[in-house]
Design an enzyme around this catalytic site. Structure first.
Site, PDB file in Angstrom:
ATOM      1  N   VAL A  53       0.914  -1.229  -0.031  1.00  0.00           N
ATOM      2  CA  VAL A  53      -0.078   0.009   0.000  1.00  0.00           C
ATOM      3  C   VAL A  53       0.703   1.225   0.067  1.00  0.00           C
ATOM      4  CG1 VAL A  53      -2.121  -1.344   1.185  1.00  0.00           C
ATOM      5  CG2 VAL A  53      -0.409  -0.068   2.389  1.00  0.00           C
ATOM      6  N   ASN A  79      -7.067  -1.645   6.036  1.00  0.00           N
ATOM      7  CA  ASN A  79      -6.668  -2.096   7.299  1.00  0.00           C
ATOM      8  C   ASN A  79      -5.292  -2.362   7.237  1.00  0.00           C
ATOM      9  OD1 ASN A  79      -7.327  -4.346   9.850  1.00  0.00           O
ATOM     10  ND2 ASN A  79      -6.032  -5.407   8.294  1.00  0.00           N
ATOM     11  N   TYR A 144       2.795   6.101  16.057  1.00  0.00           N
ATOM     12  CA  TYR A 144       1.737   5.430  15.670  1.00  0.00           C
ATOM     13  C   TYR A 144       0.497   6.035  16.076  1.00  0.00           C
ATOM     14  CZ  TYR A 144      -1.515   1.486  15.744  1.00  0.00           C
ATOM     15  OH  TYR A 144      -2.566   0.549  15.622  1.00  0.00           O
ATOM     16  N   LYS A 148      -2.757   7.197  13.383  1.00  0.00           N
ATOM     17  CA  LYS A 148      -4.125   6.834  13.441  1.00  0.00           C
ATOM     18  C   LYS A 148      -5.244   7.981  13.930  1.00  0.00           C
ATOM     19  CE  LYS A 148      -3.533   2.383  12.765  1.00  0.00           C
ATOM     20  NZ  LYS A 148      -4.323   1.637  11.531  1.00  0.00           N
ATOM     21  N   ALA A 177      -5.598  -5.684  20.495  1.00  0.00           N
ATOM     22  CA  ALA A 177      -6.311  -6.820  20.078  1.00  0.00           C
ATOM     23  C   ALA A 177      -5.015  -7.833  20.025  1.00  0.00           C
ATOM     24  CB  ALA A 177      -6.753  -6.566  18.775  1.00  0.00           C
TER      25      ALA A 177
END
Ligand code: NAD
Length: 249
Positions: A53, A79, A144, A148, A177
């Site tokens: 990507v 994602n 990070y 986001k 997660a």
């Protein structure tokens, strides 16, 4: 008959973790699903396409190949993402550019390439994987979190721009997660068990989120059943964003 019957979905980063759980769930609910990933090896019935990507040529050719194979694109799940650790001094300029290029510009490249197909769909939806890091100050996650935060904002701006195209655009904000990514982080910790316990305790439910739980939220936002929902961020974080329970003693 299920909600994704006849729909065609593209999932980036769909070879592992949250992306693989999402691609598998969409396929189980009736979609034809293409996974665009650095690693194109995915189990049937998913169809894998090699894609980076952070490379526009790779994105445009993989999107065209996936759209040709599926017969169009109704759903795009942006994602693919990578992590970064440390305070504001921890990462070089090159590392800042690399992470923002994958996590932020990657979503812009993918959406831009998929837009003609999404405009042609009667059930178009984009779901971006954001993070609790966009909206809460987490320690040692400056780069990070900045990436986001940008995902959160671009979700709202894109949702506005594409109202008239009939394309709904939303994001999910997972807490920590239990995916291969977090497994790698834990393996690198001095005391992986203590680190896992600390991450679990940070979430009010006292455990890590599962990839399947995030996939369910993404599928909801991607489904025609949520046809009045656009420009939202759905938390899947064990209560981390909104709740402040008393610490357990
Ligand atoms: P993962 O590492 O298990 O899977 C990520 C996938 O993305 C891999 O298959 C990888 O090959 C692919 N990928 C990486 N760079 C790519 C690129 N340049 N082009 C194409 N594919 C690429 O990670 P995960 O934990 O499932 O994370 C998926 C997404 O969820 C990421 O955007 C991440 O930021 C977000 N997220 C994860 C957590 C968590 O705790 N795991 C929490 C919040 C948000």
């Amino acid at each position: 008959m299920t909600d994704f019957d006849g729909l065609r979905a593209v999932v980036t980063g769909g070879a592992s973790g949250i992306g693989l759980a999402t691609a598998s769930l969409l396929a189980a609910r009736g979609a034809r699903v293409a996974v665009l990933d650095l690693n194109p090896e995915v189990p049937a019935p998913l169809r894998g396409f090699r894609c980076d990507v952070s490379d526009d040529g790779s994105v445009t050719s993989a999107v065209s190949a996936a759209a040709a194979e599926l017969g169009g694109v109704d759903v795009l799940v942006n994602n693919a993402g990578i992590g970064a650790q440390g305070d504001v001094t921890a990462n070089s300029d090159d590392e800042w550019h690399r992470v923002l290029d994958v996590n932020v510009v990657g979503m812009a490249r993918m959406t831009r390439a998929a837009l003609p197909h999404l405009r042609a769909s009667a059930a178009a939806a984009v779901v971006n994987t954001c993070s609790i890091a966009a909206v809460q100050g987490l320690p040692n996650r400056v780069l990070y979190s900045a990436s986001k935060g940008a995902v959160y904002s671009l979700t709202l701006a894109m949702a506005t721009d594409h109202l008239d195209d009939g394309i709904r655009i939303n994001c999910v904000c997972p807490g920590t997660a239990d995916t291969p990514w977090v497994g790698r982080l834990l393996d690198a910790a001095d005391d992986p068990e203590a680190e896992r316990a600390a991450l679990a305790a940070r979430q009010p439910m006292g455990r890590l989120v599962t990839a399947d739980e995030v996939a369910q939220a993404i599928a909801y936002l991607a489904s025609p059943l949520s046809s009045s929902t656009t420009g939202t961020a759905l938390s899947v974080d064990g209560g981390m964003y909104g709740l402040r329970p008393r610490p357990k003693t």
